[in-house]
Design a protein around this motif. Sequence first.
Motif, PDB file in Angstrom:
ATOM      1  N   PHE A 174     -57.096 -31.491 -73.623  1.00  0.00           N
ATOM      2  CA  PHE A 174     -58.501 -31.333 -73.976  1.00  0.00           C
ATOM      3  C   PHE A 174     -59.263 -30.537 -72.919  1.00  0.00           C
ATOM      4  CE2 PHE A 174     -62.889 -32.863 -73.558  1.00  0.00           C
ATOM      5  CZ  PHE A 174     -63.379 -32.554 -74.818  1.00  0.00           C
ATOM      6  N   ASN A 175     -60.015 -29.546 -73.365  1.00  0.00           N
ATOM      7  CA  ASN A 175     -60.950 -28.793 -72.521  1.00  0.00           C
ATOM      8  C   ASN A 175     -60.263 -28.049 -71.376  1.00  0.00           C
ATOM      9  OD1 ASN A 175     -63.810 -28.283 -72.523  1.00  0.00           O
ATOM     10  ND2 ASN A 175     -63.968 -29.370 -70.583  1.00  0.00           N
ATOM     11  N   SER A 213     -61.700 -24.513 -69.830  1.00  0.00           N
ATOM     12  CA  SER A 213     -62.949 -24.585 -69.097  1.00  0.00           C
ATOM     13  C   SER A 213     -62.790 -25.331 -67.775  1.00  0.00           C
ATOM     14  CB  SER A 213     -64.022 -25.266 -69.951  1.00  0.00           C
ATOM     15  OG  SER A 213     -65.297 -25.053 -69.422  1.00  0.00           O
ATOM     16  N   ASP A 214     -62.068 -26.437 -67.791  1.00  0.00           N
ATOM     17  CA  ASP A 214     -61.871 -27.186 -66.549  1.00  0.00           C
ATOM     18  C   ASP A 214     -60.995 -26.418 -65.573  1.00  0.00           C
ATOM     19  OD1 ASP A 214     -63.475 -29.439 -67.016  1.00  0.00           O
ATOM     20  OD2 ASP A 214     -61.955 -30.312 -68.302  1.00  0.00           O
ATOM     21  N   TYR A 242     -60.213 -38.088 -68.109  1.00  0.00           N
ATOM     22  CA  TYR A 242     -61.581 -37.987 -68.611  1.00  0.00           C
ATOM     23  C   TYR A 242     -62.245 -39.353 -68.729  1.00  0.00           C
ATOM     24  CZ  TYR A 242     -60.506 -33.140 -69.333  1.00  0.00           C
ATOM     25  OH  TYR A 242     -60.154 -31.832 -69.095  1.00  0.00           O
ATOM     26  N   ARG A 268     -62.344 -26.090 -77.952  1.00  0.00           N
ATOM     27  CA  ARG A 268     -62.717 -26.119 -76.540  1.00  0.00           C
ATOM     28  C   ARG A 268     -62.012 -24.980 -75.805  1.00  0.00           C
ATOM     29  NH1 ARG A 268     -67.316 -28.769 -75.145  1.00  0.00           N
ATOM     30  NH2 ARG A 268     -67.356 -30.860 -75.988  1.00  0.00           N
ATOM     31  N   THR A 312     -67.842 -25.056 -70.793  1.00  0.00           N
ATOM     32  CA  THR A 312     -68.022 -26.466 -71.159  1.00  0.00           C
ATOM     33  C   THR A 312     -67.183 -27.383 -70.250  1.00  0.00           C
ATOM     34  OG1 THR A 312     -66.229 -26.341 -72.788  1.00  0.00           O
ATOM     35  CG2 THR A 312     -68.469 -25.897 -73.567  1.00  0.00           C
TER      36      THR A 312
END
Length: 470
Positions: A168-169, A172-173, A296, A368, A373
């Motif tokens: 997930f994500n 961006s991370d 998370y 994502r 984000t």
Amino acid sequence: MTKTIRDESTASAFWGAVNTFCALDDVHVIADAPVGCYNLVGVAVMDYTDAIPYLENLTPTSLTEKEIGSSGSTGRLQEIIRELQPEGKRLLVVSSAESEMIGSNHTAMLKQHYPDIHFFNSNSLGENEWTGRDRALAWLCTTFIEEGPAPPVEPGTVSIIGPTYGCFNSPSDLAEIKRLIAGCGLKVQHIYPFASSLEEIAELRKSEVVVVMYKEFGQQAAELLGRPFIQAPFGLKETGNFIEELGRLTGREEEAAMFIREEKATTLKPVWDLWRGPQSEWFPTVRFGVAADATYAEGLKRFLADEMGMQCLFCHTSPETDNNKLRESLQKEQPQFMFGRMPDKIYLAELDAKTRFIPAGFPGPIVRRALGTPFMGHAGTVYLLQEIVNALYDTLFNFLPISRSAPEPIRNEPEVPWTAEANKVLETIVSKAPFISQISFGRELRKKAEALALKEGHTTVTPELLQRLG
């Protein structure tokens, strides 16, 4: 006694391995698996998200009843190897749940006929995707790094372990962690397995420091490299410590200290502005819940509750979550914000909850891929607070009196008195709703109860009638 599992939210180790190996650009994976396992990534878990692209470097042996019932998959595997060898990519063979059920293990055959091709037993029947990723990353290190003295370290270089398909994500991370590393005057050498190849795995040992992106996996591989490693940060304190530790491990303490000062004056300024503004008065009233992967779930709890003073009603990590109990928790007490997965959004919809849902993990139909984000690092603190404050403003907007073009018809309905007991029940129900929406929630519930009383010919609203509204 049989245990019913509701809404499985974690894939098997097979998919963890596939999403790890297929991220390497010089690898082609042969999955000893049935038809369909080469393009529908995720079955019940990781579907409907562009976090996983079409995997062009994945081919199944296409197990059928014939292979499962009698002949086995060795012959079909050898055919596929001959077809793929001209591509020039390194071939890896991975077991699936189906091949494990019939005891297919191709180690001996590959060693005899194709010594350059390796077999990875994914243990799909016994492990989840997170342990599968962890073991796959470590296996790559032990398999493709030759024994011998470590190569000389290249000063000022950092490698990142962790980003794989299905996280997930991740884009961006990852961008935020790279930004933090660059801010200390360091160079990102390798991102493993993203943007890496089998040939580069041994090069990871040349990095001065290794950063592990996720708590669920990657530490085992980092330990095998024999280099100092640190965990990617979440929240204000962790990120500050992360930058300082990078500086200490690389002898760049001054650059790290200067970068922290710059961050406070630039990236983090919106956090201070929100903290000093009237919005911060809402923070202690915000009640939230989390259900996500450990990185998370634990990170959100530490930042929002421990650092920002919000109330965390519950915090669940996906591999260990009992979704039946989570659903019961949502029935008893609805948070104002729910950071979660698609199952959690479904439970909220079933309960007609007023909770604001914010995606924080897979599965879920959520895109994502943008780099703006982040949840991790300093930029992540700004993004998360921005999302929460904007949602609070949205809630307040719904309280505003709006002059509609077509006025609602005036209804002269008689007032229905409430018993004292009914008022107490109403107060109890309303107190469980998110704080900022309690006024509108209570007003709406009062109207529904009085309308039901009139419809059924009651002269008063009683606790029994109120409880029937759900």
